[in-house]
Design an enzyme around this catalytic site. Structure first.
Site, mmCIF file in Angstrom:
data_model
loop_
_atom_site.group_PDB
_atom_site.id
_atom_site.type_symbol
_atom_site.label_atom_id
_atom_site.label_comp_id
_atom_site.label_asym_id
_atom_site.label_seq_id
_atom_site.Cartn_x
_atom_site.Cartn_y
_atom_site.Cartn_z
ATOM 1 N N HIS A 169 12.237 -2.306 -3.190
ATOM 2 C CA HIS A 169 11.504 -2.376 -4.460
ATOM 3 C C HIS A 169 12.217 -3.331 -5.418
ATOM 4 O O HIS A 169 13.434 -3.244 -5.589
ATOM 5 C CB HIS A 169 11.382 -0.977 -5.076
ATOM 6 C CG HIS A 169 10.522 -0.986 -6.293
ATOM 7 N ND1 HIS A 169 9.141 -1.005 -6.231
ATOM 8 C CD2 HIS A 169 10.834 -1.050 -7.611
ATOM 9 C CE1 HIS A 169 8.652 -1.063 -7.446
ATOM 10 N NE2 HIS A 169 9.652 -1.089 -8.310
ATOM 11 N N ARG A 180 0.842 -1.194 0.000
ATOM 12 C CA ARG A 180 0.000 0.000 0.000
ATOM 13 C C ARG A 180 0.877 1.243 0.000
ATOM 14 O O ARG A 180 2.000 1.214 0.501
ATOM 15 C CB ARG A 180 -0.903 0.038 1.237
ATOM 16 C CG ARG A 180 -2.033 -0.942 1.129
ATOM 17 C CD ARG A 180 -2.804 -1.058 2.411
ATOM 18 N NE ARG A 180 -3.653 -2.223 2.317
ATOM 19 C CZ ARG A 180 -4.899 -2.209 1.838
ATOM 20 N NH1 ARG A 180 -5.461 -1.061 1.465
ATOM 21 N NH2 ARG A 180 -5.591 -3.320 1.760
HETATM 22 C C1 GAR Z 1 9.596 -8.167 -2.416
HETATM 23 O O1 GAR Z 1 10.089 -8.718 -3.608
HETATM 24 C C2 GAR Z 1 9.559 -6.659 -2.506
HETATM 25 O O2 GAR Z 1 10.560 -6.138 -3.306
HETATM 26 C C3 GAR Z 1 8.202 -6.430 -3.102
HETATM 27 O O3 GAR Z 1 7.376 -7.379 -2.480
HETATM 28 C C4 GAR Z 1 8.139 -8.539 -2.192
HETATM 29 C C5 GAR Z 1 7.869 -8.953 -0.766
HETATM 30 O O4 GAR Z 1 8.409 -10.198 -0.494
HETATM 31 N N1 GAR Z 1 7.750 -5.089 -2.857
HETATM 32 C C6 GAR Z 1 7.104 -4.352 -3.747
HETATM 33 O O5 GAR Z 1 6.810 -4.741 -4.856
HETATM 34 C C7 GAR Z 1 6.754 -2.968 -3.253
HETATM 35 N N2 GAR Z 1 6.219 -2.179 -4.317
HETATM 36 P P1 GAR Z 1 8.528 -10.773 0.978
HETATM 37 O O6 GAR Z 1 7.157 -10.644 1.627
HETATM 38 O O7 GAR Z 1 8.924 -12.198 0.773
HETATM 39 O O8 GAR Z 1 9.577 -9.970 1.704
#
Ligand code: GAR
Length: 198
Positions: free
Chosen positions: A114, A96
């Site tokens: 990111h 979010r």
């Molecule tokens: C990660 O790859 C992070 O870079 C991405 O969500 C994933 C969470 O993984 N974040 C985004 O895309 C933010 N815009 P996790 O829950 O295994 O840490």
């Protein structure tokens, strides 16, 4: 006297970055302490990881919007973070957009992970965007969170090659391996700066 940097973690997903942070703390390689984990997704993986490590984890009902939180809900999150005496907030897969009052409560104290080499491919599922664009290299970036989405000052980045035959899943998995190295390293640098100032 040196004391661990107090972290608050916000996440919506499986929590692999959060786990990487906690493992570095447990190994004694990161001088920090996770005081609270907050998720907008009930029963999310990140809350399970918090339970595994006996770290306080809370589900906060996100309200009626899909991409952001209502200001009253953000206010509640600010209160929870402040009560936990958090010094640095980590968005670890928090899906979010963070707005007011959270941004002004923690100025240059919120960082985000990111899955692309920003400023390329902001927004959702950045690894899919990189693949669709025919890139040969992508990566991950850790940056300060500001009002503009995925645009705050960059604190660190790691490149990841895109291989022939990569699928969105294989590419994201490889990016995540880099995230798990980058994120604790950036937090360690910030902790070091805090200690020098203290
Ligand atoms: C990660 O790859 C992070 O870079 C991405 O969500 C994933 C969470 O993984 N974040 C985004 O895309 C933010 N815009 P996790 O829950 O295994 O840490």
């Amino acid at each position: 006297m040196k004391r661990p940097l107090r972290l608050g973690v916000l996440g919506s997903g499986k929590g692999s970055n959060f786990r990487a942070i906690v493992e570095k703390i447990v190994d004694g390689q990161l001088d920090a302490e996770v005081r609270i984990v907050i998720s907008d997704v009930d029963n999310s993986g990140i809350l399970k990881v918090a339970r595994d490590f006996k770290i306080p984890g809370l589900y906060v009902c996100p309200g009626r919007f899909r991409t952001r939180l209502e200001p009253e809900i953000e206010e509640n999150i600010v209160r929870l973070l402040q009560e936990a005496q958090v010094e640095l907030v980590i968005l670890a897969g928090f899906m979010r957009i963070v707005k007011q009052p959270l941004l002004s409560a923690f100025p240059r104290r919120i960082i985000n992970i990111h899955p692309s080499l920003l400023p390329k491919f902001p927004g959702l599922e950045a690894w899919k965007q990189a693949l669709a664009a025919g890139e040969r290299v992508t990566g991950c970036t850790v940056h300060y969170v500001e009002a503009a989405v995925d645009a705050g000052e960059i604190l660190g980045a790691k490149t990841v090659p895109i291989l022939l035959g990569d699928t969105p899943e294989s590419l994201h998995a490889r990016i995540q391996q880099s995230e798990h190295v980058l994120v604790p390293a950036v937090i360690a640098e910030i902790a070091e700066r805090f200690h020098r100032r203290a």
